[in-house]
Scaffold this motif. Structure first.
Motif: not given
Length: 416
Positions: A240-246, A253-256
């Motif tokens: 869960e903590e990893d996913e919050k960071l992501l 990540f998507i836009e840039k």
């Protein structure tokens, strides 16, 4: 003498607690019942007149680590059979269901009578422990019978009990091994300081395992279609903590970077996958099991067994666990020569320390640092080239354990 008495008391208390725990927990029940089936598991072994090489792994992770050793032993000692034992019920259950070539059993609980009975049946020519899981009576009984005893893929830290002033009882187990193959120089130095000199640095058997997977070069057309020509970040074994960071990083990540992201949670129960889908709902994620000609930038992996082969498609990898008890297997990703990112809890992981020192891997603790590092990689092809070359050399130097174990046992068994 006092240590032996205390250890015997510890075993009694441990087993009594396990019996109580078994009433409330299915895995606990299997831990007890499985050990009652050991003789049944070994029935066919006792009928077959072939010498046995016994490999022990605590859990599934150590089994995966030891597979290259087992496969090399089979090639070099074709007249022998392999017996795998496990401490963990989950490891026993998984391996028993898929490995039809080797003998599979639980490690007997460490009462002396259990171990002696087990050794009477198995009569192993050699025993190889993978990484750890030291049991005093088991190791002592093997030593008393002059059976070749090897520890492979071991890694030690200064804060472990073996290196404390009160660790004499535990150090005795390390002295009982005929040879210890360790992952790094630090482990060798620690052992030498306590008088354990039968040590050789051969690297990590997991390096051999991930190289084997990489070299198979298996394709996944569904992931190829999802990635297309875009940059792909594969985030594996996430919590869960990893996913919050992501999630906090995804817009950038998507836009840039025009990036696609594939997230493979550590657990893939229906409840867990539903929770991940809900967390990322604003990005309209697709499930791997349902994806067709999707247009989403985010895919959630809901199928087991694909992660190590998925990293081959990644431009970047993030490995979960670093905000919890510790990171998962970063070698699975690093073998492809890509930058690997993970959270800060890396103290117990030699490979994390080595790869970060080489600047092939990076610790990220927040959104800004993660985005900055991705941006740095995207703007400097020379960094990516250096990582590719450095990692190739790293894995070459880390992949010597299996051959070393076989070479050693060949010398030992040749004299029998």
């Amino acid at each position: 003498m006092i240590s032996a008495i205390l250890y015997a008391l510890f075993l009694r208390l441990y087993y009594s607690f396990a019996q109580i725990y078994a009433f409330f927990n299915p895995k606990g029940k299997e831990w007890i019942q499985g050990r009652k089936r050991i003789n049944e598991d070994l029935k066919s072994l006792s009928k077959e007149n072939k010498p046995i090489i016994w490999l022990h792994a605590s859990s599934l992770g150590e089994y995966e680590q030891g597979l290259p050793v087992a496969e090399t032993l089979k090639r070099k000692f074709s007249g022998h059979r392999i017996l795998w034992t496990f401490y963990s019920p989950s490891a026993y259950t998984v391996v028993k269901s898929k490995d039809k070539d080797d003998y599979i059993a639980y490690l007997p609980f460490d009462f002396k009578k259990n171990i002696e009975s087990f050794l009477d049946i198995v009569k192993p020519k050699a025993v190889v422990f993978i990484k750890y899981d030291f049991w005093h009576n088991t190791i002592g009984s093997i030593k008393k019978r002059n059976i070749s005893l090897v520890l492979a893929g071991a890694a030690f830290r200064e804060n472990q009990v073996f290196f404390k002033g009160y660790g004499v009882f535990f150090r005795k187990m390390l002295h009982s091994f005929d040879m210890i193959f360790v992952q790094d120089e630090n482990s060798k130095n620690l052992l030498n300081k306590i008088g354990v000199n039968q040590v050789e640095i051969t690297g990590d058997p997991r390096a051999e395992r991930v190289l084997e997977i990489k070299n198979k070069n298996e394709r996944n057309l569904q992931i190829e279609s999802f990635k297309g020509e875009k940059v792909l970040l594969v985030a594996g074994s996430t919590w869960e903590e990893d996913e919050k960071l992501l999630k906090s990083c995804l817009p950038a990540f998507i836009e840039k970077f025009d990036m696609k992201i594939l997230i493979a949670p550590h657990e893939i129960s229906n409840k867990r996958i539903a929770s991940v889908m809900q967390l990322f709902k604003e990005f309209k994620p697709v499930l791997y099991s349902e994806a067709q000609k999707e247009t989403s930038n985010l895919m959630i992996m809901d199928k087991m067994g694909l992660l190590s082969r998925t990293y081959k498609y990644a431009s970047f990898a993030y490995v979960g666990g670093g905000f919890g008890k510790g990171i998962h297997n970063i070698l699975e990703a690093a073998v492809y020569g890509i930058p690997v990112f993970f959270g800060p809890n890396t103290d117990k992981f030699i490979e994390a320390r080595e790869l970060t020192t080489m600047k092939s891997a990076y610790i990220v603790e927040d959104k800004n640092e993660f985005i900055r590092l991705i941006n740095l990689q995207e703007e400097n092809d020379s960094i990516k080239t250096a990582i590719l070359e450095n990692n190739a050399n790293y894995f070459l130097n880390k992949s010597n354990t299996s051959e070393a174990v076989c070479k050693y046992l060949n010398k030992k068994l040749a004299h029998e």
